[in-house]
Structures are given as structure tokens and as C-alpha cells.
Write a protein that holds these residues in place. Structure first.
Motif, mmCIF file in Angstrom:
data_model
loop_
_atom_site.group_PDB
_atom_site.id
_atom_site.type_symbol
_atom_site.label_atom_id
_atom_site.label_comp_id
_atom_site.label_asym_id
_atom_site.label_seq_id
_atom_site.Cartn_x
_atom_site.Cartn_y
_atom_site.Cartn_z
ATOM 1 N N VAL A 76 2.094 9.127 1.732
ATOM 2 C CA VAL A 76 1.627 9.786 0.513
ATOM 3 C C VAL A 76 2.823 10.418 -0.193
ATOM 4 O O VAL A 76 3.610 11.140 0.435
ATOM 5 C CB VAL A 76 0.576 10.876 0.840
ATOM 6 N N ILE A 77 2.977 10.119 -1.484
ATOM 7 C CA ILE A 77 4.046 10.740 -2.266
ATOM 8 C C ILE A 77 3.537 12.082 -2.787
ATOM 9 O O ILE A 77 2.584 12.142 -3.559
ATOM 10 C CB ILE A 77 4.475 9.840 -3.447
ATOM 11 N N ASP A 78 4.164 13.167 -2.349
ATOM 12 C CA ASP A 78 3.730 14.512 -2.733
ATOM 13 C C ASP A 78 4.352 14.973 -4.044
ATOM 14 O O ASP A 78 3.731 15.718 -4.808
ATOM 15 C CB ASP A 78 4.096 15.506 -1.624
ATOM 16 N N ALA A 79 5.592 14.541 -4.306
ATOM 17 C CA ALA A 79 6.263 14.993 -5.525
ATOM 18 C C ALA A 79 7.376 14.037 -5.912
ATOM 19 O O ALA A 79 8.068 13.480 -5.048
ATOM 20 C CB ALA A 79 6.848 16.392 -5.317
ATOM 21 N N GLN A 125 9.475 13.926 -2.528
ATOM 22 C CA GLN A 125 8.940 14.445 -1.270
ATOM 23 C C GLN A 125 7.760 13.571 -0.866
ATOM 24 O O GLN A 125 6.872 13.280 -1.685
ATOM 25 C CB GLN A 125 8.480 15.879 -1.420
ATOM 26 N N ALA A 126 7.751 13.102 0.378
ATOM 27 C CA ALA A 126 6.687 12.215 0.850
ATOM 28 C C ALA A 126 6.259 12.609 2.254
ATOM 29 O O ALA A 126 7.050 13.155 3.034
ATOM 30 C CB ALA A 126 7.160 10.767 0.839
ATOM 31 N N THR A 127 5.004 12.342 2.570
ATOM 32 C CA THR A 127 4.459 12.627 3.900
ATOM 33 C C THR A 127 4.019 11.333 4.560
ATOM 34 O O THR A 127 3.284 10.539 3.958
ATOM 35 C CB THR A 127 3.256 13.581 3.811
ATOM 36 N N ILE A 128 4.480 11.125 5.782
ATOM 37 C CA ILE A 128 4.030 9.988 6.592
ATOM 38 C C ILE A 128 2.845 10.471 7.419
ATOM 39 O O ILE A 128 2.962 11.431 8.188
ATOM 40 C CB ILE A 128 5.156 9.469 7.504
ATOM 41 N N TYR A 154 -13.181 9.435 3.559
ATOM 42 C CA TYR A 154 -12.499 10.478 2.777
ATOM 43 C C TYR A 154 -10.995 10.246 2.786
ATOM 44 O O TYR A 154 -10.335 10.285 1.740
ATOM 45 C CB TYR A 154 -12.825 11.860 3.339
ATOM 46 N N HIS A 155 -10.441 10.006 3.981
ATOM 47 C CA HIS A 155 -8.995 9.819 4.090
ATOM 48 C C HIS A 155 -8.563 8.488 3.479
ATOM 49 O O HIS A 155 -7.497 8.402 2.856
ATOM 50 C CB HIS A 155 -8.544 9.908 5.545
ATOM 51 N N LEU A 156 -9.360 7.438 3.646
ATOM 52 C CA LEU A 156 -9.017 6.145 3.051
ATOM 53 C C LEU A 156 -8.883 6.278 1.534
ATOM 54 O O LEU A 156 -7.935 5.782 0.928
ATOM 55 C CB LEU A 156 -10.077 5.096 3.402
ATOM 56 N N GLU A 157 -9.848 6.964 0.922
ATOM 57 C CA GLU A 157 -9.786 7.154 -0.535
ATOM 58 C C GLU A 157 -8.622 8.067 -0.925
ATOM 59 O O GLU A 157 -7.945 7.844 -1.933
ATOM 60 C CB GLU A 157 -11.117 7.715 -1.038
ATOM 61 N N GLN A 158 -8.394 9.095 -0.115
ATOM 62 C CA GLN A 158 -7.291 10.029 -0.375
ATOM 63 C C GLN A 158 -5.944 9.307 -0.350
ATOM 64 O O GLN A 158 -5.038 9.637 -1.123
ATOM 65 C CB GLN A 158 -7.319 11.128 0.704
ATOM 66 N N PHE A 159 -5.824 8.296 0.524
ATOM 67 C CA PHE A 159 -4.562 7.577 0.672
ATOM 68 C C PHE A 159 -4.511 6.301 -0.173
ATOM 69 O O PHE A 159 -3.644 5.457 0.001
ATOM 70 C CB PHE A 159 -4.308 7.227 2.142
ATOM 71 N N GLY A 160 -5.471 6.138 -1.105
ATOM 72 C CA GLY A 160 -5.385 5.043 -2.071
ATOM 73 C C GLY A 160 -6.172 3.803 -1.755
ATOM 74 O O GLY A 160 -6.045 2.793 -2.439
#
Length: 301
Positions: free
Chosen positions: A216-219, A231-234, A289-295
């Protein structure tokens, strides 16, 4: 210059996991837009690549490999791949010459039988086998499905790809340029950056890691005229996996960042400061929820 009888259309690239669909797409487009890995099921979303020539515009859709799903993410991937068959003008069914015929191929060909559009059989990785072994493969598949064309290629070396593109152009309908000449993908930079990071994690980590991660790209911030901060989160599913991705004294995460930054800088044409974090979301591949959150939005497909 666009001719009076300009052609344009959509081409789906389908096949079992790890047959070389992304390698083919990157070669055709002339730059990297789809991630590559020796691990199956690398592609999760439709990667749309655009090739514009004087006579035609090709919009390629590289789909996730069709396989037997083991979780909701797998269901999403297979549904996505199968649904693209209804959206395109030409279908490229790609197989791996080294592996030959398999049950997964038959499953795909059963789906293709009802399609009323040109279907090409693309025999990839012919550079890795004896050339005499190509002809029996052609005969075997010819008996199983009515292909418009059967084309042996090497996506890695580029063998026969110019000829294949001409054959595809002959099958495309007359139409407009859907994208400007310089555009090579319809995906935003944010998506491609996240894919580059995921690719490096796939390449560097052990077998139990690859398909339990998302990025997920945070910024993304322009810090100066020639520097971009990202900034990205794995995301991973278990604490043990988080430890592997971070590595001893953070070495693995640092190496993922170093390799990803090179590709991102080439994409953006600027210096990049990349900050990576790792977070655990248990069993995220089975949670809507997480699948949609991650695209991975099932409703869109």
C-alpha cells in the motif's frame, strides 16, 4: 500519422501462471509496466499496456494466471482473468513450451470454445527447448482447439514478436486511437510503484512469503524539483513473515527498498527517497474489507 483505415483494439493475454505473460507485455511495450517473477500468480490485477504504431493501436490486458483458487484473493484473480475474455477483440492464449500440455490448459481451452473472436495460441519460451519439439506441441494443441494462428515465440529474446504483432493487427477492427502516442499504460503511477515494491519482495523472500503480501502506498510527495518522497507499507499475514521481510538488522527490507527505488526512479525520471514499513494483517486474502482496502474490488469485475 494516422491512416484512413487505422485499427485499434483490445487483446487479452491469458494462460496458466508463470507462462511469461508479463515478460511478453513488457517486451512489446518496450518498458517495464508489469512485474516479473519466477513464482506463479505474480499478476493480481489487469495490467493494461498500450502499443501505438502508425497503422494500429494495441491495448494489451495481462491477466492473472488462471488456476484453482485457494482463497478469496484467488477467486478474485480467476474471475478477473475470465471476465476479460468478454471485453476484447483478440485473445492470446499463452503456454510454456518447457511445460507442455497440462490440465490447466484444458480448463482454459474449454472456456475458449464458446468465444466468437480470434484466438491465437502463443507457444512461449521456445528458446529453452529443442526446436524439433515445437512441432509436436503445435499438432497436439491444434487438435484440441480451433486457433486462428499458432505462433512460437520467445518473450525474453523477442523471437517472432514483430510477426505476431502484424498478425494481431490484421484481426483488429478499424477504430480510433484510445490513448495518446506516448502513453504505455492506463494504470496510475501509484499502482505501478506498489507493484515494483511487491516484485522485489517476491524475488528476495522465501517460498512461504510471496502471495501473502500486498503493498500500500501511504504517501507520495514532491520534496524538491528533483526529489520525490514515497512511503509504502508491505502487508503480510503473519508475524513470522514480517520478520523474514524485515530480515536480520533490517537487511532484507533495505535490499527490497534499494532494488525497488531503481525501478521507481527510472519510471519517474527523478531521485526517489523510499521509506518502507511492514505491517501484519492476519488472513487478509480471505477478508473482503482488506481485499477492497488493498485495491481488489470484486464489484468492479
Amino acid at each position: 500519422m494516422q491512416t484512413n483505415h487505422y485499427k485499434s483494439g483490445f487483446i487479452s493475454i491469458i494462460g496458466r501462471p508463470n507462462v511469461g505473460k508479463s515478460t511478453f507485455l513488457n517486451y512489446v511495450i518496450g518498458q517495464k509496466i508489469a512485474i516479473m517473477s519466477d513464482k506463479p500468480q505474480t499478476t493480481r490485477n489487469k495490467i493494461q499496456g498500450v502499443l501505438t504504431r502508425d497503422d494500429a493501436q494495441f491495448i494489451f490486458i495481462d491477466t492473472p494466471g488462471i488456476h484453482k483458487p485457494k482463497h478469496r484473493l484467488g477467486d478474485f484473480m480467476v474471475k478477473l482473468a475470465e471476465n476479460t475474455l468478454n471485453e476484447v477483440d483478440v485473445i492470446l492464449f499463452m503456454i510454456n513450451a518447457e511445460e507442455g500440455y497440462g490440465k490447466g490448459d484444458q480448463y482454459i481451452m474449454d472456456r475458449l470454445q464458446s468465444m466468437k473472436k480470434p484466438i491465437f495460441l502463443i507457444i512461449n519460451k521456445v528458446d529453452l527447448i529443442n526446436q524439433a519439439d515445437v512441432f509436436p506441441l503445435i499438432e497436439l494443441y491444434k487438435e484440441k482447439c480451433n486457433f486462428r494462428e499458432i505462433v512460437p515465440i520467445s518473450a525474453r529474446e523477442g523471437n517472432n514478436i514483430p510477426e505476431l504483432l502484424d498478425m494481431i493487427a490484421n484481426q483488429l477492427p478499424e477504430g480510433p486511437k484510445y490513448y495518446p502516442d506516448e502513453q504505455v499504460t492506463d494504470h496510475p503511477e501509484r499502482f505501478i510503484i506498489s507493484e515494483f515494491i511487491r516484485e522485489k519482495a517476491l524475488q528476495l523472500t522465501r517460498e512461504e512469503i510471496p502471495h501473502s503480501i500486498a503493498v500500500v502506498i501511504d504517501a507520495i510527495e514532491k520534496r524538491s524539483s528533483n526529489t520525490v518522497y514515497i512511503q509504502a507499507t508491505i502487508i503480510t499475514e503473519r508475524k513470522s513473515q514480517k520478520g523474514i521481510i524485515i530480515g536480520k538488522q533490517g537487511k532484507m527490507l533495505k535490499e527490497i527498498g534499494v532494488r525497488a527505488r531503481r525501478d521507481i526512479e527510472a519510471l519517474l525520471g527523478t531521485r526517489v527517497f523510499l521509506e518502507l514499513w511492514v505491517k501484519v494483517q492476519e488472513d487478509w486474502r480471505n477478508k473482503l474489507y482488506h481485499l477492497e482496502q488493498f485495491g481488489f474490488n470484486e464489484e468492479e469485475y
